[in-house]
Scaffold this motif. Sequence first.
Motif, short mmCIF file in Angstrom:
data_model
loop_
_atom_site.label_atom_id
_atom_site.label_comp_id
_atom_site.label_asym_id
_atom_site.label_seq_id
_atom_site.Cartn_x
_atom_site.Cartn_y
_atom_site.Cartn_z
N TYR A 251 -7.28 4.05 17.33
CA TYR A 251 -7.35 4.30 15.90
C TYR A 251 -7.16 2.98 15.16
CZ TYR A 251 -6.92 9.12 17.42
OH TYR A 251 -7.13 10.33 18.04
N GLY A 252 -8.20 2.19 15.14
CA GLY A 252 -8.24 0.97 14.37
C GLY A 252 -7.56 -0.22 15.02
N VAL A 253 -8.27 -1.37 15.01
CA VAL A 253 -7.66 -2.65 15.34
C VAL A 253 -7.97 -3.60 14.19
CG1 VAL A 253 -7.78 -2.34 17.83
CG2 VAL A 253 -9.66 -3.48 16.66
N ARG A 254 -7.07 -4.55 13.94
CA ARG A 254 -7.25 -5.45 12.81
C ARG A 254 -8.32 -6.49 13.06
NH1 ARG A 254 -1.68 -4.82 13.74
NH2 ARG A 254 -0.43 -4.02 12.00
N LYS A 255 -8.55 -6.81 14.33
CA LYS A 255 -9.52 -7.85 14.66
C LYS A 255 -10.06 -7.57 16.06
CE LYS A 255 -9.96 -12.82 13.91
NZ LYS A 255 -9.23 -13.99 13.40
N ARG A 277 -10.84 3.43 11.71
CA ARG A 277 -9.90 3.36 10.59
C ARG A 277 -8.48 3.07 11.08
NH1 ARG A 277 -11.53 9.16 8.22
NH2 ARG A 277 -11.17 9.55 10.45
N ILE A 278 -7.86 2.06 10.50
CA ILE A 278 -6.45 1.78 10.78
C ILE A 278 -5.61 2.77 9.99
CG2 ILE A 278 -4.62 0.07 10.63
CD1 ILE A 278 -6.80 -2.08 10.72
N ALA A 289 -5.74 -15.06 9.01
CA ALA A 289 -6.65 -16.13 9.41
C ALA A 289 -8.10 -15.79 9.10
CB ALA A 289 -6.50 -16.41 10.91
N GLY A 290 -8.32 -14.61 8.58
CA GLY A 290 -9.68 -14.21 8.24
C GLY A 290 -10.41 -13.59 9.41
N GLY A 291 -11.72 -13.41 9.25
CA GLY A 291 -12.53 -12.84 10.31
C GLY A 291 -12.62 -11.33 10.22
N LYS A 292 -13.27 -10.76 11.19
CA LYS A 292 -13.53 -9.32 11.18
C LYS A 292 -12.26 -8.53 11.48
CE LYS A 292 -18.31 -9.93 12.65
NZ LYS A 292 -19.30 -9.67 13.71
N TYR A 293 -12.18 -7.37 10.87
CA TYR A 293 -11.09 -6.47 11.20
C TYR A 293 -11.57 -5.04 10.97
CZ TYR A 293 -9.79 -5.48 6.31
OH TYR A 293 -9.77 -5.07 5.02
N ASN A 294 -10.68 -4.11 11.09
CA ASN A 294 -11.00 -2.70 10.94
C ASN A 294 -12.02 -2.24 11.98
OD1 ASN A 294 -10.46 -0.27 9.75
ND2 ASN A 294 -12.00 -0.47 8.16
N THR A 295 -11.83 -2.71 13.20
CA THR A 295 -12.62 -2.29 14.36
C THR A 295 -14.11 -2.44 14.11
OG1 THR A 295 -10.92 -0.59 14.57
CG2 THR A 295 -12.62 -0.62 16.24
N ALA A 296 -14.53 -3.68 14.00
CA ALA A 296 -15.95 -3.94 13.76
C ALA A 296 -16.83 -3.53 14.93
CB ALA A 296 -16.15 -5.43 13.45
N CYS A 297 -16.24 -3.37 16.12
CA CYS A 297 -16.99 -2.96 17.30
C CYS A 297 -16.15 -2.01 18.13
CB CYS A 297 -17.36 -4.20 18.13
SG CYS A 297 -18.23 -3.84 19.66
N GLY A 298 -16.73 -0.89 18.52
CA GLY A 298 -16.00 0.08 19.33
C GLY A 298 -16.02 -0.24 20.81
N LEU A 299 -17.16 -0.71 21.32
CA LEU A 299 -17.34 -0.98 22.75
C LEU A 299 -18.12 -2.28 22.91
CD1 LEU A 299 -17.14 -0.01 25.72
CD2 LEU A 299 -19.27 1.24 25.34
N TYR A 300 -17.54 -3.22 23.62
CA TYR A 300 -18.07 -4.58 23.71
C TYR A 300 -18.22 -4.96 25.17
CZ TYR A 300 -18.04 -9.70 22.67
OH TYR A 300 -18.32 -11.03 22.55
N ILE A 301 -19.44 -5.31 25.60
CA ILE A 301 -19.71 -5.70 26.99
C ILE A 301 -20.47 -7.01 26.95
CG2 ILE A 301 -20.79 -5.04 29.17
CD1 ILE A 301 -20.65 -2.11 28.20
N LEU A 302 -19.88 -8.06 27.54
CA LEU A 302 -20.48 -9.38 27.39
C LEU A 302 -20.06 -10.27 28.55
CD1 LEU A 302 -22.27 -10.80 25.16
CD2 LEU A 302 -20.15 -11.90 24.38
N ALA A 303 -20.74 -11.39 28.69
CA ALA A 303 -20.39 -12.38 29.70
C ALA A 303 -19.24 -13.25 29.21
CB ALA A 303 -21.60 -13.26 30.02
N GLU A 304 -18.39 -13.65 30.15
CA GLU A 304 -17.32 -14.60 29.83
C GLU A 304 -17.90 -16.00 29.74
OE1 GLU A 304 -13.37 -16.45 29.74
OE2 GLU A 304 -14.38 -14.72 28.93
N SER A 305 -17.58 -16.72 28.67
CA SER A 305 -18.07 -18.08 28.42
C SER A 305 -19.59 -18.16 28.44
CB SER A 305 -17.47 -19.06 29.46
OG SER A 305 -16.07 -19.07 29.38
N GLY A 306 -20.24 -17.05 28.11
CA GLY A 306 -21.68 -17.06 27.96
C GLY A 306 -22.47 -16.86 29.23
N PHE A 307 -21.83 -16.95 30.40
CA PHE A 307 -22.62 -16.80 31.63
C PHE A 307 -21.89 -16.07 32.75
CE2 PHE A 307 -20.40 -20.86 31.85
CZ PHE A 307 -19.84 -20.85 33.10
N TYR A 308 -20.61 -15.78 32.60
CA TYR A 308 -19.83 -15.10 33.64
C TYR A 308 -19.92 -13.60 33.36
CZ TYR A 308 -16.07 -15.38 37.16
OH TYR A 308 -15.32 -15.32 38.31
N GLY A 309 -20.99 -12.97 33.87
CA GLY A 309 -21.39 -11.66 33.38
C GLY A 309 -20.65 -10.47 33.95
#
Length: 333
Positions: A251-255, A277-278, A289-309
Amino acid sequence: MPNVSDFYLDHATGRAYFEMDDGSNSVKDLSKLPTVLIGSDTINGDDYGLIPDTGADLTTNLQAALTAARVANKPVLVRAGKYVYTNKISYAGGGLICTNGEAWFDNQDPSWINVVIDFQSTDASTLDGITVQGIKFTCSTRPDSGLSNGALEQNHFIRVTKARNVKIWGNKYKHNNGGAVLFRDVEDSSIIGNDVEDVWKDAFHITDGSRNIIRAHNIVKGGGDDAFAVVGVVVKGIYPIGVQDIGNRVYGVRKARGFAYVGCRDIENIGCFVDGRIPSYIPQQSDVAGGKYNTACGLYILAESGFYGCENVKVRGFVGENLSSGIDSAGVA
């Protein structure tokens, strides 16, 4: 795919029963239980001066008890009530359990930094058997404003390094500048039935060479960074394998994200839920510090450092709602 509507853990058999919203059910064998131990299977916290509700600083007592627990490979059994500690605990073992109510461990470090109970051996060997159950962790000295998600690892309430058969069950973690639980090189372990509120780093983070971890029926409200993270480390050339997220709720993360899988393998996300929603009672709802908050993404799947998939990530029955496009610290969409 139906969602998880209820969950029951049978301590006697080590089986977790998941009831689905379509009336069906499933059973997961968590093995090697029971975990609620008494008598000769535990170390008595009273013997180390861990007496609740005195208001005294019990850091030294807690360190002594958890050092003895590591040597004996038994958890420390404490009574229900409030315990105060003011510094990090190093080279802990065995675990910390309460079976007659809730034991509340409140960190009162004036700098609100050194909160971690650090479970690891002194000689880089693998600890076998750690149980933390029935405990509430807080940091009452942490302020409610001016915070960001840049905390270091000593800010997590629980860190476990190089261990197996770890059970983090039925605990609460609230009001921390760091996160809740961090696993490094942990195998054949589980994080089940925990509640997290108002933290500023990853609530449950699994990294390095961790293997075969179950996170089930945990709830995060008002997280800081990722609520549930599994992350490889490209500079070490290692990554987690075999993590199951079952029926967890956010239920919500700030960033950052609800669930983040970055550089890992053989991951299952089953019946999990994210509401962006928080909750309104969570203080400071954005990162200074700024940046995205309020759970801009629910599920995130990506490579580490751009290539460690990532490899073989399976998602079934995932539900996300009220997810933002990314709201900055001024509250502008």
